[in-house]
Design a protein around this motif. Structure first.
Motif, PDB file in Angstrom:
ATOM      1  N   THR A 442       0.806  -1.227   0.000  1.00  0.00           N
ATOM      2  CA  THR A 442       0.000   0.000   0.000  1.00  0.00           C
ATOM      3  C   THR A 442       0.838   1.275   0.000  1.00  0.00           C
ATOM      4  O   THR A 442       0.288   2.374  -0.109  1.00  0.00           O
ATOM      5  N   SER A 443       2.136   1.143   0.154  1.00  0.00           N
ATOM      6  CA  SER A 443       3.056   2.290   0.252  1.00  0.00           C
ATOM      7  C   SER A 443       2.722   3.197   1.434  1.00  0.00           C
ATOM      8  O   SER A 443       3.113   4.363   1.464  1.00  0.00           O
ATOM      9  N   GLU A 444       1.976   2.653   2.395  1.00  0.00           N
ATOM     10  CA  GLU A 444       1.670   3.446   3.586  1.00  0.00           C
ATOM     11  C   GLU A 444       2.842   3.414   4.561  1.00  0.00           C
ATOM     12  O   GLU A 444       3.670   2.524   4.524  1.00  0.00           O
ATOM     13  N   MET A 445       2.798   4.352   5.487  1.00  0.00           N
ATOM     14  CA  MET A 445       3.773   4.366   6.581  1.00  0.00           C
ATOM     15  C   MET A 445       3.101   3.842   7.847  1.00  0.00           C
ATOM     16  O   MET A 445       3.759   3.311   8.733  1.00  0.00           O
ATOM     17  N   SER A 446       1.776   3.993   7.898  1.00  0.00           N
ATOM     18  CA  SER A 446       1.088   3.612   9.148  1.00  0.00           C
ATOM     19  C   SER A 446       0.997   2.103   9.329  1.00  0.00           C
ATOM     20  O   SER A 446       0.596   1.628  10.378  1.00  0.00           O
ATOM     21  N   LYS A 447       1.363   1.331   8.319  1.00  0.00           N
ATOM     22  CA  LYS A 447       1.455  -0.125   8.496  1.00  0.00           C
ATOM     23  C   LYS A 447       2.879  -0.407   8.959  1.00  0.00           C
ATOM     24  O   LYS A 447       3.811  -0.498   8.160  1.00  0.00           O
TER      25      LYS A 447
END
Ligand code: BG6
Length: 487
Positions: A442-447
């Protein structure tokens, strides 16, 4: 009854990938790779597993788009500039090893260049020197979703046989340069990912292959990667005689949904999505079951005359795997709740809990799978990725109480220890994302997977400061006691 523990020189550590941590995606001569043009998935879509499969036009548009904030893998966590600080923290945890990848495009910016980029080689020289200075042994992946994008645009990625030669040149270049610094290598990260994601795994684009030919293109690309991998194994053994090189797959365990014989057969077939890849690289030939599959699906793989010999003569030294979850297989007409997962979705398993991202947590499955690999290949195994992607809460005083992460890892390590007692020859364990990094899917940071927190949000805002979570001290103790104390 005494349980046999991990071997004395067990390789404890963590695993990261260049495209998810380095940033500086266009610095010092690096060319863009296929991950640099992948857009972030926003929260409302995070549980939908929609891996990118862009067209040529979309890739060109992304390359022209200089709004880097939409493409988090371009900035990562600034490991490119902060690696010394990060390695010092890994050292403090007692890491024996760190798995990293070399970004192919730092060395050969376009992938087909004749001469390597010295600045790129120098960066990895410095990185490996720093690791050795801190007593940490590098394990290096040659290709972790970092094929130069030029090879996708100009050659159709791995569908094109020419990539075998380009990869061979790249592998030989880094083996020669780093022969005194790196003894442990991995050819392709999760080579079976190509079945789920032709772009990430095979670097070809949607408009380059007709819809009805996609399956053919996946297997042709996989064949080229098998040959490239075998040639890298050969080059490694010639260049670094005391080195070891492994293959690496998504370690997926497929349960049958019921005892219905058709569900059981379905599970066997799905299990072969993993084993086919390791069969070729660890046994050196295409398994018989694929002949029927290829016939039934009209797949004809173009091979060079020498390919069979190259595959047979250059077997990997060990088999590495990632393991996050297990999956459930059923007859196609089966209905039921589905859950997300590591690259693929699955039917829900009622006996398992799921992570915040819907991945089904199954520590016992790791023991089963390690035993299956051992029964099949009788080679050393290496768990090079495992971990829990979760939301973390930073308390007022800056502390992070990530008991959930420790619980996940504790149970997996416990089952690994059982597997060792079962007779599995396990070389090591590198937890995925020991420092928070950009999520692959997802290219998220929160994961977050880390023992080390990185102050950066999903939009690229934050100080990038690093801090220790509770799990940092827990993993430190696990390593110190060689996995005996998991509490
Ligand atoms: C593996 C990849 O599939 O899973 C890693 O090799 C990735 O690159 C990891 O980060 C976890 O996946 P995600 O999507 O949670 O980052």
């Amino acid at each position: 009854m005494s349980i046999k523990g991990f071997r004395e020189n067990f390789m404890w550590g963590g695993a990261i990938a260049a495209n998810q941590v380095e940033g500086s995606y266009d610095k010092d001569g690096k060319g863009p790779n296929i991950s640099d043009v992948v857009k972030v998935v926003r929260p409302e879509d995070r549980k939908k597993m929609k891996l990118p499969f862009p067209t040529t036009e979309e890739v060109k548009e992304a390359l022209a788009n200089k709004n880097d904030k939409d493409y988090p893998k371009r900035y990562g966590i600034d490991f490119y500039n902060r690696y010394k600080e990060d390695i010092a923290l890994f050292k403090e945890m007692g890491f024996k090893t760190l798995r990293v990848s070399i970004s192919w495009g730092r060395i050969f910016p376009n992938g087909d260049d004749l001469e390597p980029n010295e600045a790129g080689l120098k960066f990895y020289d410095d990185l490996f020197n720093e690791l050795h200075k801190q007593g940490i042994e590098p394990v290096v992946t040659l290709s972790h979703y970092e094929t130069p994008v030029h090879l996708a645009l100009e050659y159709g990625g791995w569908t094109n046989r020419k990539l075998v030669d380009f990869f061979e040149r790249y592998a030989q270049t880094v083996f020669t340069r780093f022969k005194d610094k790196v003894k442990y290598w991995i050819t392709f990260n999760e080579i079976n990912a190509i079945m789920m994601s032709p772009y990430i795994g095979g670097a070809f684009l949607r408009d380059q292959v007709k819809d009805e030919d996609i399956l053919q293109a996946k297997f042709q690309s996989a064949h080229h990667q098998f040959v490239a991998s075998a040639k890298a194994v050969k080059a490694l053994h010639e260049t670094i005689p005391d080195g070891q090189i492994g293959c690496m797959v998504i370690g997926m365990l497929n349960y049958a949904n019921t005892t219905h014989p058709e569900d059981v057969l379905e599970a066997l077939n799905d299990q072969r999505n993993t084993f086919f890849f390791t069969d070729v690289m660890a046994r050196g030939h295409y398994p018989a079951y694929m002949t029927r599959f290829f016939d039934d699906n009209g797949i004809v793989i173009e091979k060079d005359e020498s390919d069979e010999k190259v595959l047979q003569e250059n077997l990997v030294d060990y088999v590495a795997l990632s393991y996050y979850m297990s999956s459930v297989s059923a007859r196609p007409e089966t209905e039921g709740e589905r859950v997300a997962g590591n690259i693929m979705s699955s039917l829900k398993n009622p006996y398992l809990e799921a992570s915040d991202w819907g991945w089904q947590i199954d520590p016992k499955g790791l023991r089963t799978l390690l035993n299956m690999f051992t029964d099949r290949y009788e080679k050393p195994l290496f768990v090079v990725e495992n971990g829990l992607g979760a939301f973390d809460k930073v308390e007022e005083d800056g502390s992070i109480h990530d008991e959930y992460r420790m619980a996940y890892l504790r149970e997996h390590i416990r089952e690994m220890r059982e597997a060792v007692a079962d007779g599995v020859d396990l070389m090591g364990y590198t937890a995925w994302g020991p420092i928070d990094l950009i999520s692959f899917s997802t290219s998220e940071m929160s994961k977050r997977y880390g023992f080390i927190y990185v102050d950066q949000d999903d939009y690229g805002n934050g100080t990038l400061d690093r801090s220790r979570k509770d799990s940092f001290y827990w993993y430190q103790k696990v390593i110190e006691t060689n996995g005996r104390d998991l509490d």
